[in-house]
Design a protein around this motif. Structure first.
Motif, PDB file in Angstrom:
ATOM      1  N   LEU A  68       0.836  -1.202   0.000  1.00  0.00           N
ATOM      2  CA  LEU A  68       0.000   0.000   0.000  1.00  0.00           C
ATOM      3  C   LEU A  68       0.872   1.254   0.000  1.00  0.00           C
ATOM      4  CD1 LEU A  68      -2.869   1.151   0.106  1.00  0.00           C
ATOM      5  CD2 LEU A  68      -2.771   0.982   2.612  1.00  0.00           C
ATOM      6  N   PHE A  69       1.959   1.224   0.756  1.00  0.00           N
ATOM      7  CA  PHE A  69       2.909   2.335   0.737  1.00  0.00           C
ATOM      8  C   PHE A  69       3.401   2.592  -0.684  1.00  0.00           C
ATOM      9  CE2 PHE A  69       7.397   3.509   0.536  1.00  0.00           C
ATOM     10  CZ  PHE A  69       7.437   4.683   1.275  1.00  0.00           C
ATOM     11  N   LEU A  70       3.779   1.535  -1.398  1.00  0.00           N
ATOM     12  CA  LEU A  70       4.310   1.676  -2.754  1.00  0.00           C
ATOM     13  C   LEU A  70       3.249   2.168  -3.729  1.00  0.00           C
ATOM     14  CD1 LEU A  70       6.466  -1.579  -2.811  1.00  0.00           C
ATOM     15  CD2 LEU A  70       7.298   0.774  -2.608  1.00  0.00           C
ATOM     16  N   VAL A  71       1.997   1.748  -3.536  1.00  0.00           N
ATOM     17  CA  VAL A  71       0.899   2.245  -4.390  1.00  0.00           C
ATOM     18  C   VAL A  71       0.757   3.750  -4.212  1.00  0.00           C
ATOM     19  CG1 VAL A  71      -1.612   2.214  -4.723  1.00  0.00           C
ATOM     20  CG2 VAL A  71      -0.361   0.059  -4.488  1.00  0.00           C
ATOM     21  N   PHE A  72       0.813   4.221  -2.978  1.00  0.00           N
ATOM     22  CA  PHE A  72       0.724   5.668  -2.728  1.00  0.00           C
ATOM     23  C   PHE A  72       1.923   6.404  -3.331  1.00  0.00           C
ATOM     24  CE2 PHE A  72      -2.151   4.846   1.081  1.00  0.00           C
ATOM     25  CZ  PHE A  72      -3.245   5.466   0.518  1.00  0.00           C
ATOM     26  N   ARG A 202      -1.872   4.137   9.371  1.00  0.00           N
ATOM     27  CA  ARG A 202      -1.566   5.555   9.210  1.00  0.00           C
ATOM     28  C   ARG A 202      -0.077   5.758   8.915  1.00  0.00           C
ATOM     29  NH1 ARG A 202      -4.786   9.563  11.167  1.00  0.00           N
ATOM     30  NH2 ARG A 202      -2.984  10.653  12.034  1.00  0.00           N
ATOM     31  N   ILE A 203       0.779   4.951   9.532  1.00  0.00           N
ATOM     32  CA  ILE A 203       2.216   5.036   9.239  1.00  0.00           C
ATOM     33  C   ILE A 203       2.461   4.813   7.756  1.00  0.00           C
ATOM     34  CG2 ILE A 203       4.404   3.800   9.535  1.00  0.00           C
ATOM     35  CD1 ILE A 203       3.652   3.491  12.514  1.00  0.00           C
ATOM     36  N   VAL A 204       1.804   3.810   7.180  1.00  0.00           N
ATOM     37  CA  VAL A 204       1.945   3.506   5.757  1.00  0.00           C
ATOM     38  C   VAL A 204       1.664   4.741   4.905  1.00  0.00           C
ATOM     39  CG1 VAL A 204       0.928   2.209   3.841  1.00  0.00           C
ATOM     40  CG2 VAL A 204       1.371   1.064   6.021  1.00  0.00           C
ATOM     41  N   ALA A 205       0.490   5.323   5.128  1.00  0.00           N
ATOM     42  CA  ALA A 205       0.037   6.429   4.283  1.00  0.00           C
ATOM     43  C   ALA A 205       0.817   7.710   4.562  1.00  0.00           C
ATOM     44  CB  ALA A 205      -1.457   6.656   4.501  1.00  0.00           C
ATOM     45  N   ARG A 206       1.019   8.027   5.830  1.00  0.00           N
ATOM     46  CA  ARG A 206       1.707   9.268   6.171  1.00  0.00           C
ATOM     47  C   ARG A 206       3.165   9.233   5.719  1.00  0.00           C
ATOM     48  NH1 ARG A 206       1.056  11.359  12.084  1.00  0.00           N
ATOM     49  NH2 ARG A 206       1.870  13.225  11.026  1.00  0.00           N
ATOM     50  N   GLU A 219      -1.810  14.359   3.008  1.00  0.00           N
ATOM     51  CA  GLU A 219      -1.357  13.440   4.057  1.00  0.00           C
ATOM     52  C   GLU A 219      -2.503  13.055   4.985  1.00  0.00           C
ATOM     53  OE1 GLU A 219       1.678  13.399   7.899  1.00  0.00           O
ATOM     54  OE2 GLU A 219       2.067  14.796   6.253  1.00  0.00           O
ATOM     55  N   ASP A 220      -3.304  14.042   5.377  1.00  0.00           N
ATOM     56  CA  ASP A 220      -4.439  13.766   6.267  1.00  0.00           C
ATOM     57  C   ASP A 220      -5.460  12.844   5.603  1.00  0.00           C
ATOM     58  OD1 ASP A 220      -3.290  15.384   8.175  1.00  0.00           O
ATOM     59  OD2 ASP A 220      -4.558  17.124   7.738  1.00  0.00           O
ATOM     60  N   TYR A 225      -7.893   7.376   5.182  1.00  0.00           N
ATOM     61  CA  TYR A 225      -8.201   6.192   4.379  1.00  0.00           C
ATOM     62  C   TYR A 225      -7.552   4.950   4.993  1.00  0.00           C
ATOM     63  CZ  TYR A 225      -7.440   2.692   0.737  1.00  0.00           C
ATOM     64  OH  TYR A 225      -7.369   1.506   0.051  1.00  0.00           O
ATOM     65  N   ALA A 226      -6.269   5.049   5.310  1.00  0.00           N
ATOM     66  CA  ALA A 226      -5.521   3.889   5.802  1.00  0.00           C
ATOM     67  C   ALA A 226      -5.999   3.466   7.182  1.00  0.00           C
ATOM     68  CB  ALA A 226      -4.032   4.199   5.824  1.00  0.00           C
ATOM     69  N   GLU A 227      -6.302   4.428   8.040  1.00  0.00           N
ATOM     70  CA  GLU A 227      -6.776   4.082   9.379  1.00  0.00           C
ATOM     71  C   GLU A 227      -8.116   3.364   9.313  1.00  0.00           C
ATOM     72  OE1 GLU A 227      -8.729   6.621  12.889  1.00  0.00           O
ATOM     73  OE2 GLU A 227      -6.578   7.021  12.674  1.00  0.00           O
TER      74      GLU A 227
END
Length: 354
Positions: A68-72, A202-206, A219-220, A225-227
């Protein structure tokens, strides 16, 4: 989404191996941890760190947080391959929490095999789990993507904030299943999930937003979304514990009726206590309070959950959270392919069968 997960997993594992090699030697220890004051013991550290860590990682896990991190990152206009080391951060943190969680819960099985503390001992398991909270910070210190200092500081401060909240969630969860009565309601349960599981999401997305220098509003939005997706994932995980115990005991990679045996206050349990007839609610409470449950008692608890409609209730709440997650990123100008992947992911975390 399954294809995306499968495509990226080998590269993610290779990046993790750069951080913690499968075979530890003196050269690695000196390059990673610095020159020893006297002399390192590679053999001992192999047994106490690398072997148990890779034992767990090789058992499976979908690496969805890293993916998911890589997709973002890709949607934010960067090359995912350049940020692979950063993708390891949430994945290593997650597996560290699993190891410590299993010790705290006295779990017997993890991903179809004995929990690490059952093989290597509680001392090694706890040390490995704790090390996995700190090892990812080395990635920020090494700075493989050559980030400016302000972004590295922002990433570090974000990790400290979210990891502290993760332990709030774990603390609530531990306190509740050590208590004999079910005294908490739906809102407290969801807050526990938002901290314990949601903060890792949230760590993933932020992190993806920070390292690619996105504005605070973006970022928010991705953090929300991730949370929400992670909370839906946790509820889905609790549902799977029941469904797999009823249908295919032993195939889920956990002990039969694991959550009931641990006395966990899941969303389904909270709902059933509230909605069942007083006698049935008391009986469920008694089963949860029992130190060691028989299989018949576990099945009786499942029957109470089913009769109260608690599985259906939990699934509906998870679906609502997934819809809220999709709505959180509606205002972002993501391309159609990224939007498809992210939407599919909110469905995957609920409908997965393992």
């Amino acid at each position: 989404m399954r294809e995306t997960l499968a495509d990226w997993r080998p590269a993610i594992d290779e990046a993790i191996a750069d951080l913690v090699p499968r075979e530890i030697d003196a050269a690695y220890l000196e390059s990673f941890f610095g020159v020893p004051t006297y002399e390192y013991d590679p053999i001992g550290l192999q047994r106490a760190l690398s072997t148990p860590l890779w034992d767990l990682l090789d058992r499976g896990g979908k690496r969805w947080r890293a993916v998911l991190f890589l997709v973002f990152v890709e949607e934010f206009g960067a090359d995912p391959a350049e940020y692979l080391p950063y993708a390891c951060i949430p994945e290593i943190l997650h597996n560290g929490t699993i190891i410590v969680d299993d010790v705290e819960d006295e779990a017997t099985i993890r991903r179809g095999e004995p929990a690490l503390h059952r093989i290597y001992g509680r001392d090694i398991a706890l040390n490995v789990g704790n090390a996995m909270y700190f090892l990812p910070l080395k990635i920020i210190a090494q700075d493989p993507a050559d980030l400016p200092a302000d972004r590295r500081l922002a990433a570090y401060e974000m990790l400290m904030y979210e990891l502290n909240r993760t332990h709030l969630g774990q603390g609530m969860d531990i306190a509740w299943h050590n208590e004999r009565e079910v005294r908490v309601g739906t809102e407290e349960y969801l807050e526990m999930c938002a901290c314990k599981t949601g903060c890792l999401g949230r760590i993933v997305a932020r992190l993806a937003a920070i390292v690619t220098d996105q504005p605070p509003a973006v970022e928010d939005a991705v953090a929300e979304y991730a949370e929400l997706t992670a909370v839906a994932f946790q509820i889905g995980d609790d549902i799977l514990d029941v469904e797999h115990s009823l249908g295919r005991a032993g195939e889920f990679g956990k002990e039969f009726g694991n959550d009931i045996r641990e006395g966990k206050k899941t969303l389904m349990v909270i709902h059933a206590i509230r909605e069942s007839e007083p006698e049935r609610a008391r009986r469920l409470q008694e089963i949860l309070e029992t130190d060691e449950n028989t299989d018949d008692e576990v099945l009786e608890a499942f029957s109470i959950l089913e009769d109260a409609g608690s599985l259906e209730y939990a699934r509906e709440r998870a679906l609502e959270l997934a819809a809220q997650a999709r709505a959180a990123i509606d205002g972002l100008d993501f391309d159609a392919e990224t939007t498809r992947k992210l939407n599919e992911f909110t469905e995957f975390v609920i409908e997965r069968d393992e």
